[in-house]
Design an enzyme around this catalytic site. Sequence first.
Site, PDB file in Angstrom:
ATOM      1  N   HIS A 256     -12.517   3.400  26.629  1.00  0.00           N
ATOM      2  CA  HIS A 256     -11.394   2.652  27.193  1.00  0.00           C
ATOM      3  C   HIS A 256     -10.669   1.943  26.059  1.00  0.00           C
ATOM      4  O   HIS A 256     -11.320   1.374  25.180  1.00  0.00           O
ATOM      5  CB  HIS A 256     -11.928   1.626  28.209  1.00  0.00           C
ATOM      6  CG  HIS A 256     -10.865   1.045  29.080  1.00  0.00           C
ATOM      7  ND1 HIS A 256      -9.919   0.165  28.608  1.00  0.00           N
ATOM      8  CD2 HIS A 256     -10.596   1.231  30.393  1.00  0.00           C
ATOM      9  CE1 HIS A 256      -9.112  -0.169  29.606  1.00  0.00           C
ATOM     10  NE2 HIS A 256      -9.500   0.466  30.702  1.00  0.00           N
ATOM     11  N   ARG A 272      -2.065  -3.597  31.032  1.00  0.00           N
ATOM     12  CA  ARG A 272      -0.945  -2.822  30.475  1.00  0.00           C
ATOM     13  C   ARG A 272      -0.079  -2.274  31.602  1.00  0.00           C
ATOM     14  O   ARG A 272       1.132  -2.194  31.490  1.00  0.00           O
ATOM     15  CB  ARG A 272      -1.479  -1.688  29.593  1.00  0.00           C
ATOM     16  CG  ARG A 272      -1.940  -2.156  28.225  1.00  0.00           C
ATOM     17  CD  ARG A 272      -2.701  -1.071  27.486  1.00  0.00           C
ATOM     18  NE  ARG A 272      -4.022  -0.861  28.064  1.00  0.00           N
ATOM     19  CZ  ARG A 272      -4.520   0.322  28.385  1.00  0.00           C
ATOM     20  NH1 ARG A 272      -3.833   1.417  28.165  1.00  0.00           N
ATOM     21  NH2 ARG A 272      -5.720   0.415  28.903  1.00  0.00           N
TER      22      ARG A 272
END
Length: 607
Positions: A256, A272
């Site tokens: 990740h 994000r």
Amino acid sequence: MSRYDSFSSDVLIVGAGLAGERAAVEAATQGLNVIILSLVPPRRSHSSAAQGGMQASLGNSAMGKGDNPDIHFADTVKGSDWGCDQDVARLFAKTAPIAVRQMAYWGIPWNRVEPGKRMYDGKEIEEDAEKQGLITARNFGGTAKWRTCYTADGTGHTLLYTMDSVVIKLGITVHDRTEVLSLIHDGTRCLGVVARCLRTGSLRVYTAKSTVIATGGYGRLYGASTNAIINEGSGMFVALETGLVPLGNMEAVQFHPTGIVPSWILITEGARGDGGYLLDKDLHRFMPDYEPNKKELASRDVVSRRIMQHIRKGYGVDSPYGPHVWLDIRHLGEKHINTNLREIANISRSFTGIDPVHDLIPVRPTQHYSMGGIRTNIDGMAYGLEGLFALGEASCWDMHGFNRLGGNSLAETIVAGMIVGDKIAKYTKEASLNVSTALVEEYVRVQEDRIQGLIHNRNGKENVYELRRKMEDILSENVGIFRSQEPLQTAVNELHVLHQRSQHVGLRSGGQGADPELASALRITGMIRLAYCIAAGALARTESRGSHYREDFPKRDDANWLKRTLAYWPVGAEQPRLQYEPVKITELPPGDRGYGEASASAATAKQ
Ligand SMILES: Cc1cc2nc3c(=O)[nH]c(=O)nc-3n(C[C@H](O)[C@H](O)[C@H](O)COP(=O)(O)OP(=O)(O)OC[C@H]3O[C@@H](n4cnc5c(N)ncnc54)[C@H](O)[C@@H]3O)c2cc1C
């Protein structure tokens, strides 16, 4: 008095995360008697740590308009770098909207559409007044539409607590603090398991018409992982150790992009997705330089590689824990951060001592998810042993291929729980159970011997914690985001030696009752075997696909590698045996994933 307690049920489910519990609900609703086993109380399973959300093509939010299962299917296949089983991806995409709505019916407080205008990445978005109150979605990596349904950034928490309430309502039996040590089988049929009570240390036998492995991922094979400490892959290795059941695509390991430094706890992709940026040491937003279209929301494998590439070029921020980049969400504002991103705000405050309302968050790619697992068919039946099923992260069903899209895993657990749960119920209703006492006795004796051997240091005095640290280092240093021949060969050689050493572990402690050293010692050989399957699969695969990136073979090679790795561990063997099966392309032919890096190649596909 018997040396062990015995239990019997129609269906035995190993794992009380979302996958196991949803399958249990399906089987119990169909009138079957179900027992669930878990290392921890169900609500502490790793599913409850999931943050960002669950994908389903509802198309309610303005940026999800026009979404449908066809687009979700195409995103999933592209995300997988054409490594997935397209029939499974199709079934999944079609069922996910039903799963999300059913969870709403069971009580999930999904975030809902709020009409009005707001700014997102420099653009104005206006939600449709007619959609007010419908389940909304946020943006996630690698998707054409906003499709990730969420409850703030605690989606796994609400899902698992709700699912567990359904389990309690149905009166399903749960034996927690119980660890499965081996499967019981007669060479063709799985008949149950031998388990150990983690409170008393005593052994137990569970027999069942169907046995289901839903034990989650193996993240803790790596030193730096976002996974809970119980995610050690034990369900996978007990299946592997039968010598009959293969693990699929173990080399496909997801990193990740944003583990927080230095505790490596996850900072959700939702940060994000909601508009956060990645910045380098000069506070420059670098992702648009590499991926002008998807920027921070390219597929996870791509963003992780771009971050590491940028760090390698010297743009990382130095820290005592190695170089990192920054995640900036300050511009999202205090209200948004303290509501929609409140979990990661708390994690930042509690574990790194910073406040993301005012401060930048230090992040680096971290091991996160296992695409590989027990290979099953589309009905969730494991290859190699009748009566054995697997689902959730422990399985290779295989809808993720070489890269799982964020939000597709929570959705998989529930969708597979519904679909595979139904297949389990159908199988079980037709099945009968005849288990010989002699066979059960034999399996119990093997575990008793192992435990006594460890307690009395019969085979040596290797330190389990030392071996474990070594295994973590081998994987982190040689089988990470960037891979190539020499380090992978080193990993295979070193894991070979480590596997031999693990046969000579002895205990420093007494080994009685709830002894953690004994529990670790019982797992270490199995964990090293999983690590070996990962390294051997990665060494053999001379191409790059999704999360498996070979610097010496940077292109995807569909002519030679449109196939799935099957890793077997024959009984008594010192290393895995690799076999391959073709990946069927039923709908979407291999093409370009649309990222800047030289990964996909329609050109190779045409050769
Ligand atoms: C921090 C984090 C955030 C995430 N966020 C998201 C997200 O936003 N969206 C998304 O789609 N995915 C997300 N994921 C991935 C997703 O949460 C998991 O893949 C999924 O929840 C796994 O569910 P599971 O039921 O397969 O396993 P788990 O929830 O891991 O449950 C495994 C169960 O097996 C039991 N068990 C294990 N070994 C044994 C044994 N030997 N004997 C008995 N019991 C055993 C455990 O006690 C546990 O009950 C995230 C993952 C992490 C780590």
